[in-house]
Scaffold this active site. Structure first.
Site, PDB file in Angstrom:
ATOM      1  N   CYS A  85      31.048  40.583  36.865  1.00  0.00           N
ATOM      2  CA  CYS A  85      32.445  40.983  37.056  1.00  0.00           C
ATOM      3  C   CYS A  85      33.411  39.943  36.495  1.00  0.00           C
ATOM      4  O   CYS A  85      34.614  40.182  36.437  1.00  0.00           O
ATOM      5  CB  CYS A  85      32.729  41.211  38.534  1.00  0.00           C
ATOM      6  SG  CYS A  85      31.305  41.827  39.423  1.00  0.00           S
ATOM      7  N   HIS A 334      38.514  48.639  39.283  1.00  0.00           N
ATOM      8  CA  HIS A 334      37.684  47.501  38.875  1.00  0.00           C
ATOM      9  C   HIS A 334      36.648  47.909  37.827  1.00  0.00           C
ATOM     10  O   HIS A 334      35.458  48.027  38.120  1.00  0.00           O
ATOM     11  CB  HIS A 334      37.011  46.923  40.135  1.00  0.00           C
ATOM     12  CG  HIS A 334      36.181  45.704  39.890  1.00  0.00           C
ATOM     13  ND1 HIS A 334      36.421  44.802  38.876  1.00  0.00           N
ATOM     14  CD2 HIS A 334      35.087  45.215  40.566  1.00  0.00           C
ATOM     15  CE1 HIS A 334      35.520  43.825  38.932  1.00  0.00           C
ATOM     16  NE2 HIS A 334      34.694  44.052  39.929  1.00  0.00           N
TER      17      HIS A 334
END
Ligand SMILES: [Zn+2]
Lengths: 387, 132
Positions: A85, A334
């Site tokens: 991420c 996200h």
């Protein structure tokens, strides 16, 4: 080292883009960033692209070539950066170094992920690759369950409550209402979060960031040449990247992310600033507990107070420090590889005074904080208006 | 992970017996085992050592939304467990009443089936823990 500034920023809407392909998303973000910089493509000398798991989500590797090809910028070098991420943050850090070193004057940094091409449980398996495949995922540890273990211990050690965690999600949704690029532009209540059902106790569905498609891009330029492209360049005046253990169990603390603390201390030391100087911060809230740990680890608040100050509204828009004005990972969405770059896009708009109804009054100093996995990587950057 | 027969085989001793290792210089124990000590790096050697099979829960979660391959087991408990020698590992907790799964609860290792690669694939065994 030369100074580095952002002279252009752009992003796609974050959300489910069933009608748009991976390559179209990254082209849209890149074109927007270059148009914002009013820069002809031939001025770009290199590309760095953050992308976590294209092989799992769309069965495509060789993203660097794909990007350079699709935006019509071959034969310049184009490099994919992967750190789960934090892929976008690492791409940004790498692009910054490429200019600071003097090798290039202009670099485009992009981030992209297309996560809704496959089913939810398969996507969860792909995201689990951010942790330790042999010792976490093997034992059935989903990505939310790793953060749930941190949340459980944070509640035990500091008295943090599920309602306090919920307040982060409520605040981030409120911010996203005013962000036209956000995935969820809807206010939610504490009750809705509390009733959203456990994913991995104590984390509920509305404590978790969603699966998202999207891309973001910034144009980086040596600061000495930034005025050629922008009347309002934004300088990245400090950037730091740190590594932690891949698996949670190997850490010395479960209520704090070491890599965040190291990267933050290093970034502030280089900038000769303290956390008190920051006006607006985009922090990595993949789960609500992650935002609570982030505002503690970055030094905005004391260890253990993150839940309490969130509930008191001290991180809301134009409060003590404005945290996640974009809506954060929770409400803006996200797309894992894009998030670290999206954070820089939001801070650029904030420091230029272009954030509309979510504008932080008199924002001078911005910060971005991007985490890979449960803390295996962290990138912290500091921003100010350029000379 | 699917189709990972060599991996399941290679790790079996470590997973069946909690076989880790310990640094001869600084005395740090590791599970899972490492090739080099994180502190001493090349200056030391690591020797194999079985971990204690007992410990206590230091954090836990009940997983409702499971990753692919674990759907049939949900909801299940996962925990961080501090073994009696101080090493911390992540494991499922099974065969225990949920009200007894709390921070501080004493647990011991049990040998269980952990993962099944579909109806035709390999079955991986390893450790889980239960509250004592
Ligand atoms: Zn050692």
């Amino acid at each position: 080292m030369r100074k580095v500034s952002i002279v252009g920023a752009g992003m796609t809407r974050f959300g489910e883009h069933w009608e748009t392909s991976f390559r179209d998303l990254i082209v849209e973000a890149g074109v927007k960033a270059l148009t914002d910089a009013q820069m002809p493509g031939q001025d770009v000398q290199a590309i760095f692209g953050g992308c976590m798991a294209s092989s799992r989500f769309i069965a495509q590797e060789h993203i660097g070539s794909l990007i350079a090809d699709q935006v019509g910028l071959k034969p310049i070098p184009s490099t994919r950066c992967e750190a789960a991420c934090a892929s976008g943050g690492v791409a940004l850090h790498s692009g910054w170094l490429a200019i600071a070193s003097g090798r290039y004057d202009v670099v485009v940094v992009g981030g992209v992920e297309k996560m809704t091409e496959i089913g939810t449980s398969r996507a969860a398996l792909a995201l689990g690759g951010a942790g330790d495949q042999e010792w976490e995922l093997f034992n059935g540890a989903s990505f939310p369950s790793i953060y749930a273990l941190m949340a459980c211990r944070h509640m035990h050690d500091y008295g943090t409550t599920e309602e306090q965690m919920a307040s982060c999600a409520v605040k981030n949704h409120a911010n996203a209402v005013n962000n036209e690029y956000a995935q969820y532009r809807k206010k939610i209540t504490i009750e809705q979060v509390m009733n959203s059902g456990y994913v991995a106790s104590p984390l509920k569905l509305f404590d978790c960031s969603p699966l998202t498609d999207g891309a973001a891009a910034v144009v980086l330029c040596a600061s000495e040449k930034a005025r050629k492209y922008s009347d309002a360049p934004v300088e990245i005046f400090s950037t730091s990247q740190a590594s932690g253990t891949l698996s949670l169990a190997s850490r010395s603390s479960f209520t704090s992310i070491d890599a965040t603390r190291v990267a933050a201390r290093d970034a502030f030391d280089h900038a000769r600033l303290t956390p008190k100087d920051v006006d607006v911060a985009e922090v990595h809230d993949c789960f609500t507990i992650a935002e609570i740990m982030a505002i503690e680890d970055l030094g905005f608040f004391k260890k253990g107070e993150g839940g309490k100050v969130s509930e008191e509204g001290r991180t809301a828009l134009n409060a003590e420090i404005s945290v996640n004005t974009s809506g954060g990972l929770k409400a803006c969405g996200h797309p894992v590889g894009a998030t670290g770059v999206k954070q820089a896009v939001e801070i650029t708009w904030q420091l230029r005074g272009e954030a509309g109804k979510r504008q932080v009054n008199g924002a001078e100093i911005g910060l971005t904080h991007n985490v890979g996995g449960s803390g295996g990587t962290a990138v912290v950057n500091l921003y100010k208006r350029g000379d | 992970m699917k189709d990972a027969l060599p991996l399941i085989w290679r790790r079996s001793k470590e997973r069946y017996r909690l076989l880790g290792n310990r640094c001869q210089s600084c005395n740090q124990a590791y599970y899972p085992s490492r090739k080099i000590c994180s502190k001493c790096r090349r200056a030391s050697k690591l020797v194999p050592e079985e971990m204690p099979k007992k410990g206590k829960v230091i954090s836990f979660t009940q997983v409702f939304s499971a990753p692919e391959g674990f759907e049939n087991e949900a909801p299940y408990f996962l925990a961080l467990i501090e073994l009696d020698n101080g090493v911390i590992i992540l494991s499922q907790i099974v065969d225990s009443p949920s009200e007894r799964i709390v921070i501080g609860a004493p647990v011991k290792m049990v040998f269980r089936r952990v993962f099944e690669d579909g109806s035709q694939g390999a079955i991986a065994y390893g450790f889980k823990f239960k509250v004592e």
